[in-house]
Design a protein around this motif. Structure first.
Motif, mmCIF file in Angstrom:
data_model
loop_
_atom_site.group_PDB
_atom_site.id
_atom_site.type_symbol
_atom_site.label_atom_id
_atom_site.label_comp_id
_atom_site.label_asym_id
_atom_site.label_seq_id
_atom_site.Cartn_x
_atom_site.Cartn_y
_atom_site.Cartn_z
ATOM 1 N N UNK A 197 50.969 -58.224 85.597
ATOM 2 C CA UNK A 197 50.795 -56.780 85.511
ATOM 3 C C UNK A 197 49.360 -56.325 85.785
ATOM 4 N N UNK A 198 48.430 -57.272 86.039
ATOM 5 C CA UNK A 198 47.051 -56.875 86.322
ATOM 6 C C UNK A 198 46.386 -57.912 87.228
ATOM 7 N N UNK A 199 45.161 -57.621 87.655
ATOM 8 C CA UNK A 199 44.442 -58.474 88.599
ATOM 9 C C UNK A 199 44.136 -59.837 87.989
ATOM 10 N N UNK A 200 43.932 -59.879 86.703
ATOM 11 C CA UNK A 200 43.691 -61.163 86.038
ATOM 12 C C UNK A 200 44.886 -62.083 86.224
ATOM 13 N N UNK A 201 46.076 -61.609 85.848
ATOM 14 C CA UNK A 201 47.261 -62.431 85.991
ATOM 15 C C UNK A 201 47.578 -62.767 87.432
ATOM 16 N N UNK A 202 47.368 -61.802 88.335
ATOM 17 C CA UNK A 202 47.662 -62.040 89.751
ATOM 18 C C UNK A 202 46.779 -63.141 90.324
ATOM 19 N N UNK A 203 45.506 -63.132 89.960
ATOM 20 C CA UNK A 203 44.599 -64.157 90.505
ATOM 21 C C UNK A 203 44.842 -65.513 89.852
ATOM 22 N N UNK A 204 45.210 -65.518 88.602
ATOM 23 C CA UNK A 204 45.535 -66.792 87.963
ATOM 24 C C UNK A 204 46.792 -67.413 88.573
ATOM 25 N N UNK A 214 42.940 -74.435 83.842
ATOM 26 C CA UNK A 214 43.253 -73.575 82.701
ATOM 27 C C UNK A 214 43.828 -72.257 83.199
ATOM 28 N N UNK A 215 45.124 -72.076 82.981
ATOM 29 C CA UNK A 215 45.764 -70.822 83.351
ATOM 30 C C UNK A 215 46.083 -70.057 82.066
ATOM 31 N N UNK A 216 47.029 -69.148 82.134
ATOM 32 C CA UNK A 216 47.282 -68.260 81.005
ATOM 33 C C UNK A 216 48.744 -67.843 80.947
ATOM 34 N N UNK A 217 49.269 -67.717 79.741
ATOM 35 C CA UNK A 217 50.612 -67.175 79.575
ATOM 36 C C UNK A 217 50.649 -65.693 79.939
ATOM 37 N N UNK A 218 49.479 -65.057 79.988
ATOM 38 C CA UNK A 218 49.419 -63.630 80.318
ATOM 39 C C UNK A 218 50.064 -63.326 81.662
ATOM 40 N N UNK A 219 49.970 -64.242 82.610
ATOM 41 C CA UNK A 219 50.533 -63.974 83.942
ATOM 42 C C UNK A 219 52.050 -63.914 83.924
ATOM 43 N N UNK A 220 52.673 -64.385 82.845
ATOM 44 C CA UNK A 220 54.123 -64.371 82.731
ATOM 45 C C UNK A 220 54.646 -63.035 82.212
ATOM 46 N N UNK A 221 53.734 -62.170 81.776
ATOM 47 C CA UNK A 221 54.150 -60.935 81.114
ATOM 48 C C UNK A 221 54.148 -59.780 82.109
#
Length: 319
Positions: free
Chosen positions: A139-146, A107-114
């Motif tokens: 743009x943040x540690x969440x997206x970077x780690x995902x 389960x990843x996230x579209x957030x990492x694309x922003x």
């Protein structure tokens, strides 16, 4: 199949576990917080625990939905994100590879694309986002780690032959947006069903589709979001007068919204295109914006969950 479901006490897990059982799977839930569908208490960052679960439970497939999320940035340091989202994913991939599994769903996230530039929405047209969009600059540690965890999945397939499906899910959380305050929670969620949201039920169904297709596909990354009614040729109009575009597609939307005291979006800055998942996974979300309007016409409950008081089970346990 005996499926290890991480994040089994979380918002997605509580919907996904019963669906898996309905499909005939045996679910072994793992989470740091207790819950109705959690059998093992512990963290994916604990490699000895992961090895023990695989050895004792005879795990045959993995759905890795457990993670630290964007709201957790205010509560946890960067190292915690790396430990859980990156090291935890690696632990599971290595255990699954050692067990000669033929399917792993992440389960990843579209957030990492922003990226910050996309978030700023400075252009004169909506940004159309699909699996070819880039460069990817979280743009943040969440997206970077995902994103790092996605690459670990890719390497597990390329180097070890472990079929992995990565699902970049759009928003399906029930709580209020922690950055947006101008609209009511339900109004905002309804608007997002046009271009950046799905129901938690559809998110769960997407994971089951991915679990079934993983051995055939091998490796794939898919955006999972409610199907947008818009086309790429409408990108400029969406940015400049979204309400007018929406009214062309749904003529009674303005009146239905007015009766609820809601506002249609004036501008839409980005659209998630989930077409690849439909073509390759054979998956399409069952609920879209039309279902929102149907509910408003009939005076029925809205088709998505909204709970401004929702608290993650891991935080409830820590309180």
């Amino acid at each position: 199949m005996r499926v290890l479901l991480t994040g089994s006490s979380g918002w997605l897990g509580r919907f996904l576990a019963p669906m898996l059982r309905e499909q005939g799977h045996e679910v072994i839930g793992l989470d740091v917080a207790s819950g109705a569908d959690t059998d093992v208490l512990g963290s994916v960052a604990d490699r000895p625990l992961i090895d023990r679960v695989f050895g004792e439970r005879g795990i045959e497939g993995v759905i890795h939905a457990g993670a630290l999320h964007k709201p957790d940035i205010a509560r946890y340091g960067r190292q915690a994100f790396i430990d859980v989202n990156v090291t935890g994913t690696l632990n599971l991939l290595e255990a699954a590879t050692a067990a000669v599994h033929d399917r792993f769903v992440f389960t990843s996230t579209t957030s990492l694309m922003i990226s910050q530039s996309i978030r700023d929405e400075a252009g004169d047209a909506a940004v159309w986002l699909d699996e070819t969009s880039g460069p990817i600059e979280p743009r943040n540690i969440y997206g970077a780690t995902k994103l790092a965890a996605e690459h670990l999945c890719r390497l597990a397939w390329a180097e070890r032959g472990l079929p992995c499906i990565v699902l970049r899910t759009a928003r399906f959380f029930p709580e209020d947006d922690d950055t947006h305050r101008t609209l009511s929670g339900e109004n905002l969620k309804a608007n997002e069903m046009l271009h950046r949201r799905l129901t938690v039920e559809d998110a769960a169904r997407a994971h089951i589709a991915a679990l079934e297709r993983a051995p055939v596909i091998g490796f794939g990354v898919y955006i999972i979001s409610a199907p947008t009614p818009f086309g790429r040729t409408e990108a400029a109009a969406l940015k400049n007068d979204a309400a007018a575009v929406i009214a062309r597609h749904f003529p009674d939307a303005p009146e239905l919204y007015a009766s609820k005291g809601w506002e249609l979006p004036r501008s839409i800055g980005r659209v998630y295109d989930s077409g690849l998942a439909e073509r390759e996974l054979g998956f399409r979300c069952e609920t879209g914006f039309a279902a929102v309007l149907d509910a408003l016409r009939a005076g029925h409950d809205l088709p998505f969950a909204h709970d401004p008081c929702y608290i993650s089970p891991k935080e409830v346990g820590a309180a």
